[in-house]
Structures are given as structure tokens and as C-alpha cells.
Design an enzyme around this catalytic site. Structure first.
Site, PDB file in Angstrom:
ATOM      1  N   ILE A 155      67.270 -77.351  16.030  1.00 29.70           N
ATOM      2  CA  ILE A 155      67.163 -78.098  17.289  1.00 29.70           C
ATOM      3  C   ILE A 155      68.504 -78.095  18.012  1.00 29.70           C
ATOM      4  CG2 ILE A 155      66.738 -80.369  18.310  1.00 29.70           C
ATOM      5  CD1 ILE A 155      64.798 -80.880  15.960  1.00 29.70           C
ATOM      6  N   CYS A 201      71.138 -85.056  13.521  1.00 30.38           N
ATOM      7  CA  CYS A 201      71.427 -85.095  12.091  1.00 30.38           C
ATOM      8  C   CYS A 201      70.247 -85.656  11.316  1.00 30.38           C
ATOM      9  CB  CYS A 201      72.629 -86.002  11.798  1.00 30.38           C
ATOM     10  SG  CYS A 201      74.091 -85.650  12.745  1.00 30.38           S
ATOM     11  N   PRO A 202      70.073 -85.219  10.074  1.00 29.04           N
ATOM     12  CA  PRO A 202      69.141 -85.940   9.199  1.00 29.04           C
ATOM     13  C   PRO A 202      69.743 -87.293   8.826  1.00 29.04           C
ATOM     14  CG  PRO A 202      70.321 -84.262   7.962  1.00 29.04           C
ATOM     15  CD  PRO A 202      70.713 -84.081   9.401  1.00 29.04           C
ATOM     16  N   THR A 228      67.593 -88.202  19.542  1.00 30.76           N
ATOM     17  CA  THR A 228      66.192 -87.839  19.309  1.00 30.76           C
ATOM     18  C   THR A 228      65.968 -87.524  17.837  1.00 30.76           C
ATOM     19  OG1 THR A 228      66.636 -85.516  19.807  1.00 30.76           O
ATOM     20  CG2 THR A 228      65.889 -86.900  21.637  1.00 30.76           C
ATOM     21  N   ARG A 230      67.146 -89.603  14.276  1.00 30.51           N
ATOM     22  CA  ARG A 230      66.749 -90.757  13.478  1.00 30.51           C
ATOM     23  C   ARG A 230      67.464 -91.985  14.034  1.00 30.51           C
ATOM     24  NH1 ARG A 230      63.147 -88.129  12.334  1.00 30.51           N
ATOM     25  NH2 ARG A 230      62.338 -87.470  10.300  1.00 30.51           N
ATOM     26  N   GLU A 259      62.131 -98.850  14.450  1.00 30.72           N
ATOM     27  CA  GLU A 259      60.971 -98.398  15.216  1.00 30.72           C
ATOM     28  C   GLU A 259      59.645 -98.533  14.479  1.00 30.72           C
ATOM     29  OE1 GLU A 259      60.217 -93.734  14.813  1.00 30.72           O
ATOM     30  OE2 GLU A 259      62.158 -94.161  15.716  1.00 30.72           O
ATOM     31  N   HIS A 291      59.385 -91.950  20.404  1.00 28.56           N
ATOM     32  CA  HIS A 291      59.351 -90.884  19.403  1.00 28.56           C
ATOM     33  C   HIS A 291      58.359 -89.788  19.820  1.00 28.56           C
ATOM     34  CE1 HIS A 291      60.634 -90.266  15.002  1.00 28.56           C
ATOM     35  NE2 HIS A 291      60.258 -89.096  15.498  1.00 28.56           N
TER      36      HIS A 291
END
Length: 328
Positions: A155, A201-202, A228, A230, A259, A291
Site C-alpha cells: 500500500i 504500518c501493521p 488508513t 490501524r 473503532e 474503515h
């Protein structure tokens, strides 16, 4: 034939995941999220298919094991909501969708950037009320600005290509060496030099609250921050402080730290109990979407194809190409 329970199932997904999706896979859809309260619905299932806000901690996984569930299929890329140690100990395999149209998320980042910058959401509402005044809608050229991308997987690379096409100078911060039409730098330099910062990032112990009070202080005055990826990459309370002090000039979010109690449902007739979120969206320079970065036809089809391939492989005893292992 394996029986699979789809949790957090939405109406828009069911065309992509019909009940008899493959010869060896039978699907039952549940609107409820999977958690300690709803795990009782898993009686008689061989596998569960879950999304980003389902909870698969040790307790849930142990109860899944008791009823005979042997596979957790994530129809998303992230797997921070699964206790992988517990899954391995219980003999439950975990698979995911490692890539689904990175352009979908990258293009949504661009939509947030352009909407915040040119205030098209506000202009739209004005014109509908016959208000054609331009005061308060002033934006800036993306051309010539510095954009920083934190985390440069597929991404991040897609967004870098898009922003380079707009004439931006692109900086990247990533734990691994990356090659592309950008300059790779340390995070501190990226924060200090970027007009626009986008997070990709994860979520892990290392990236939890990656952007907090100290990082906001390093940013340019009036910088734009986009997330966009986490929600918990950003310390939300520190973010609110940065907005109040005008250190942060624009904020675009497709994810939020808490969320799971909000997104993917219609709450129009309920009382907003999350005071932090209510404060966050009260700022005129904040734009939040629920999301939906992944939400394109192409991405949903890729998610469905990969997930169904994994379920079919599990049903027929073949290796799982998308299995999550601990060293990932």
C-alpha cells in the site's frame, strides 16, 4: 464439506460469499462480531471467518477448540486481533488475505488528502444551500510538497507512486530497505520535513501509539496526518491535544483506536458514549471515514477469492498458502 461461520458479516459481502461458495465449503453468515459472548454460535462449525474487529484472544480460541473449530480465516491482512501463541498451542491454523488491491487503500488515502486540503465536503454542502462563498475553502497545491509514508509495504508503495505523480517529494520510513521513487529516511526526519504524513504500518507492540506526544512535537506546524492502517498507531488523546494547539493542521482517519464499538454499524438512533471520538470529530479540520479504505469491487473480489481458496484448501487437506506463522 466444511461448515464455516462468517462473523461480522455485512450485507455487501454476501454476494461475494454465498452460502454454497465452493463445493467443499458451506457458509453461515452472522452479523455479530466474534468474541467471548458470541462464541457459543460456533457449535458445529469447522472454521470461522473473521474481520478486523473480531476478538480471538486465548479465551475465545480455547472455546473454539472445544467445539472443534480448527481454522481461523481472516478476510483481511492484519492479524493483531488473534492470539497466535494460543492458536498454535491449540492446533488451530490461522490464515489471512495478505494482499488485496493495495491501490484501493492508497486511492482512499488520496481521497482523504484532497478532501481535507480542498475542503470539497464543505463546498458540497455549501452549494446545496445556494452558498457559493469561497471564504474558508482555501487549499494548497500538492505539487512541490513533501509527503512522508510511514511503513512501505504494497500500500505504501502504491501511495508513493500516486503522490510522485502529483509532483510531491516523497519520503519513506520503514524498518526494511525499500526501493522506489522516494527517499528512505529515519522517522524523526520524515516527521520534521513532511507536509503530509500517511501511516501504513501493521499494529504490534513496537508500533502501538507510534505517533504520540513526542512525535507530534517533531512535526511541522500545520502538518496533515492520514491513517488508513490501524487506529492504535495514533495516541488519540495526544492527537486531540495537537489539534487544539493547531500543531496538527489536518487529520484524516479511516481507522480509530476504539473503532470496534462504532464502525460497520448504523448508530444514528443511539447515544454516542465515546467522549474521545465525539471530541475528535468536533474539529472542523478532521475527516473520519468508517474503515472503508478497502471498499472497492476489485478489493472485495480479491478478498473473496483468496479466502475461499484458503477454505477450500483446508477442506481438502491441502497446505494453506496464506497461513500466518509466528515469525511473520
Amino acid at each position: 464439506m466444511i461448515k464455516v461461520g462468517f462473523f461480522s458479516s455485512q450485507e455487501y459481502e454476501r454476494a461475494f460469499f454465498p452460502g454454497q461458495a465452493r463445493d467443499d465449503v458451506s457458509i453461515t453468515h452472522f452479523e455479530q462480531a466474534l468474541n467471548a459472548r458470541t462464541v457459543t454460535l460456533c457449535q458445529g462449525l469447522d472454521a470461522v471467518c473473521v474481520f478486523v474487529n473480531d476478538e480471538l484472544d486465548r479465551t475465545v480460541l480455547e472455546r473454539l477448540s472445544v467445539v472443534g473449530v480448527r481454522l481461523v480465516a481472516l478476510r483481511c491482512a492484519g492479524f493483531n486481533n488473534v492470539d497466535l501463541d494460543a492458536a498454535r498451542r491449540l492446533g488451530i491454523q490461522v490464515c489471512r488475505v495478505p494482499s488485496y488491491s493495495p491501490e484501493a487503500v492508497a486511492e482512499h488515502c488520496l481521497a482523504l488528502i484532497l478532501t481535507l486540503n480542498r475542503r470539497t465536503h464543505k463546498a458540497y454542502n455549501r452549494v446545496r444551500e445556494d452558498n457559493f462563498d469561497l471564504n474558508g475553502l482555501l487549499g494548497f497545491n500538492l505539487h512541490g510538497k513533501t509527503a512522508g509514508i510511514v511503513g512501505c509495504g504494497q500500500i505504501g508503495h502504491a501511495l508513493a507512486r500516486i503522490l510522485a505523480g502529483f509532483g510531491c517529494r516523497v519520503l519513506v520510513s520503514d524498518a526494511q530497505p525499500q526501493q522506489g521513487d522516494f527517499e528512505q529516511v529515519e522517522l524523526s526526519r520524515l516527521l520534521a520535513e513532511s507536509d503530509i504524513i500517511s501511516l501504513h504500518c501493521p499494529l504490534s507492540d513496537d508500533t502501538f501509539h507510534l505517533i504520540g506526544e513526542a512525535q507530534f512535537k517533531q512535526m511541522k506546524d500545520g502538518a496533515m496526518l492520514i491513517n488508513t492502517s490501524r487506529g492504535a498507531l495514533i495516541d488519540t488523546r495526544a492527537c486531540i491535544d495537537a489539534l487544539k494547539s493547531r500543531k496538527l493542521g489536518y487529520l484524516g482517519l479511516d481507522v480509530y483506536e476504539q473503532e470496534s464499538d462504532l464502525f460497520f454499524r448504523d448508530l444514528r438512533d443511539t447515544i454516542q458514549l465515546d467522549d474521545v471520538f465525539a471530541r475528535l470529530i468536533s474539529f472542523p479540520n478532521v475527516l473520519v471515514t468508517g474503515h472503508q479504505g478497502f471498499f472497492t469491487r476489485e478489493a472485495l473480489q480479491e478478498i473473496a477469492n483468496t479466502t475461499l481458496d484458503s477454505l477450500e484448501a483446508f477442506a481438502t487437506g491441502k497446505p494453506l498458502a496464506t497461513r500466518v506463522v509466528l515469525d511473520q
